[in-house]
Design a protein around this motif. Structure first.
Motif, short mmCIF file in Angstrom:
data_model
loop_
_atom_site.label_atom_id
_atom_site.label_comp_id
_atom_site.label_asym_id
_atom_site.label_seq_id
_atom_site.Cartn_x
_atom_site.Cartn_y
_atom_site.Cartn_z
N GLY A 131 31.43 41.02 63.17
CA GLY A 131 31.99 39.70 63.41
C GLY A 131 31.48 38.67 62.41
N ALA A 132 31.08 39.13 61.22
CA ALA A 132 30.48 38.24 60.23
C ALA A 132 31.53 37.33 59.61
CB ALA A 132 29.80 39.06 59.13
N ARG A 133 31.09 36.14 59.22
CA ARG A 133 31.93 35.24 58.43
C ARG A 133 31.96 35.72 56.98
NH1 ARG A 133 28.06 31.14 59.54
NH2 ARG A 133 27.20 32.71 60.95
N LEU A 134 33.05 35.44 56.29
CA LEU A 134 33.28 36.02 54.97
C LEU A 134 33.46 34.95 53.90
CD1 LEU A 134 35.89 38.71 56.09
CD2 LEU A 134 33.47 39.12 55.57
N VAL A 135 32.93 35.26 52.72
CA VAL A 135 33.15 34.46 51.52
C VAL A 135 33.69 35.42 50.46
CG1 VAL A 135 32.16 32.98 49.75
CG2 VAL A 135 31.24 32.92 52.09
N LEU A 136 34.87 35.15 49.94
CA LEU A 136 35.45 36.02 48.90
C LEU A 136 35.50 35.24 47.59
CD1 LEU A 136 38.44 37.69 50.81
CD2 LEU A 136 35.99 38.23 50.86
N VAL A 137 34.95 35.87 46.55
CA VAL A 137 34.90 35.25 45.23
C VAL A 137 35.90 35.98 44.33
CG1 VAL A 137 33.41 34.60 43.30
CG2 VAL A 137 32.44 34.84 45.61
N GLU A 138 36.78 35.21 43.71
CA GLU A 138 37.77 35.83 42.83
C GLU A 138 37.09 36.51 41.64
OE1 GLU A 138 41.30 32.44 43.30
OE2 GLU A 138 40.19 32.66 41.42
N PRO A 139 37.56 37.69 41.24
CA PRO A 139 37.14 38.23 39.94
C PRO A 139 37.74 37.37 38.83
CG PRO A 139 38.89 39.58 40.86
CD PRO A 139 38.53 38.56 41.91
N PHE A 140 37.16 37.41 37.65
CA PHE A 140 37.61 36.51 36.58
C PHE A 140 37.36 37.15 35.23
CE2 PHE A 140 33.24 35.53 37.76
CZ PHE A 140 32.59 35.53 36.54
N VAL A 141 38.04 36.64 34.22
CA VAL A 141 37.80 37.05 32.84
C VAL A 141 38.17 35.88 31.93
CG1 VAL A 141 40.10 38.04 32.41
CG2 VAL A 141 38.12 38.89 31.14
N LEU A 142 37.41 35.74 30.86
CA LEU A 142 37.73 34.78 29.81
C LEU A 142 38.01 35.54 28.52
CD1 LEU A 142 35.04 32.00 30.43
CD2 LEU A 142 37.51 31.82 30.80
N PRO A 143 38.93 35.08 27.71
CA PRO A 143 39.28 35.81 26.47
C PRO A 143 38.25 35.60 25.38
CG PRO A 143 40.58 33.81 26.64
CD PRO A 143 39.77 33.89 27.90
N VAL A 144 37.19 36.39 25.45
CA VAL A 144 36.11 36.32 24.46
C VAL A 144 36.17 37.52 23.52
CG1 VAL A 144 33.60 36.37 24.14
CG2 VAL A 144 34.61 34.95 25.95
N MET A 145 36.27 38.72 24.08
CA MET A 145 36.32 39.93 23.28
C MET A 145 37.76 40.24 22.88
SD MET A 145 33.09 40.63 23.32
CE MET A 145 32.89 42.34 22.82
N PRO A 146 37.95 40.96 21.76
CA PRO A 146 39.31 41.29 21.33
C PRO A 146 40.07 42.05 22.42
CG PRO A 146 37.74 41.77 19.59
CD PRO A 146 36.93 41.42 20.80
N GLY A 147 41.30 41.64 22.64
CA GLY A 147 42.17 42.32 23.59
C GLY A 147 42.07 41.84 25.02
N GLN A 148 41.12 40.95 25.32
CA GLN A 148 40.95 40.56 26.72
C GLN A 148 42.10 39.71 27.26
OE1 GLN A 148 36.84 39.06 26.64
NE2 GLN A 148 36.25 40.75 28.00
N GLU A 149 42.88 39.10 26.37
CA GLU A 149 44.06 38.38 26.86
C GLU A 149 44.98 39.32 27.62
OE1 GLU A 149 43.02 38.38 23.75
OE2 GLU A 149 42.79 36.30 23.02
N ALA A 150 45.04 40.59 27.17
CA ALA A 150 45.92 41.57 27.81
C ALA A 150 45.43 41.97 29.19
CB ALA A 150 46.06 42.81 26.92
N TRP A 151 44.16 41.74 29.50
CA TRP A 151 43.63 42.11 30.81
C TRP A 151 44.29 41.33 31.94
CZ3 TRP A 151 37.61 42.96 30.90
CH2 TRP A 151 37.26 43.84 29.86
N ARG A 152 44.88 40.17 31.61
CA ARG A 152 45.47 39.35 32.67
C ARG A 152 46.54 40.11 33.44
NH1 ARG A 152 42.08 35.29 33.50
NH2 ARG A 152 43.33 35.47 35.39
N GLU A 153 47.29 40.96 32.74
CA GLU A 153 48.35 41.72 33.40
C GLU A 153 47.80 42.56 34.55
OE1 GLU A 153 51.69 45.18 32.35
OE2 GLU A 153 50.20 44.56 30.85
N ASP A 154 46.60 43.10 34.36
CA ASP A 154 45.99 43.95 35.37
C ASP A 154 45.18 43.13 36.39
OD1 ASP A 154 45.21 47.06 35.83
OD2 ASP A 154 43.48 45.80 36.26
#
Length: 217
Positions: free
Chosen positions: A127-150
């Protein structure tokens, strides 16, 4: 005192992958220095300083590299057995990352199945209360812009599960995107995924704001 999501005597579990793990002492997991030096440790420090009357206890059970499947596999031992009254989850970036660095695909339906299973078990058993944190990514490394699709569909899963389970949502993906308009992305996450000290501070403050323990303004 101001009413918060947290209650006196709460046992707060923060769990997920390396972002939560971040240097915690696994040999002495319940010692005061076992919270690591990332956002989990900052949350515990500031919550204790701002509301000592609540006498909160914090546990960190993040494990670097974890996907949602891995988190589910250890949920009995590393979550339910601790009998927390509040559970905070940040997981999902490794489900995306493994697709791009190793070709291991976890589809969104499987991601939701594993995530929902741990939340349902937590509610039914504790019966615990929940906190959900979104996963995230910033486009720092090459190709990470494409990660948004997934990654984007996984973020939407977390948001939907938060609504369904009456959980507090920490909108970390938008938070980091907004921060990257104020300073370069690698100022917040050195490889686009793992926060810098400033990034951990940003995430900790967002977590505390979400549960009503933000800095006085």
């Amino acid at each position: 005192m101001t009413t918060t999501f947290l209650q006196a005597g709460d046992r707060v579990l923060l769990t997920g992958d390396s972002i939560t793990d971040w240097g915690r002492d696994r040999d002495q997991p319940d010692s005061p220095w076992a919270l690591g030096h990332g956002y989990a440790g900052i949350v515990a420090a500031l919550a204790g300083a701002r509301r000592p009357d609540l006498a909160l206890t914090f546990h960190n059970r993040g494990i670097g590299g974890d996907t949602t499947r891995m988190l589910r596999e250890r949920w009995e031992r590393d979550a339910l057995a601790l009998e927390p009254t509040v559970v905070s989850v940040l997981v999902g970036i490794n489900d995306t990352w493994r697709r791009y660095d190793g070709g291991t695909v976890t589809d969104v339906e499987e991601y939701e199945e594993h995530y929902r299973a741990v939340l349902d078990a937590t509610r039914e058993r504790l019966g615990a209360r929940l906190v959900l944190v979104e996963p995230f990514v910033l486009p720092v490394m090459p190709g990470q812009e494409a990660w948004r699709e997934d990654l984007d569909p996984r973020i939407h899963v977390v948001r939907r599960l938060a609504v369904e389970h009456g959980a507090v949502l920490v909108p970390a993906d938008g938070l980091f995107a907004a921060a990257a308009t104020r300073a370069p992305a690698d100022r917040w996450a050195f490889d686009g995924v793992h926060p810098t000290p400033a990034g951990h501070g940003l995430l900790a403050e967002a977590w505390l704001d979400a549960v009503g323990l933000g800095a006085p303004r």
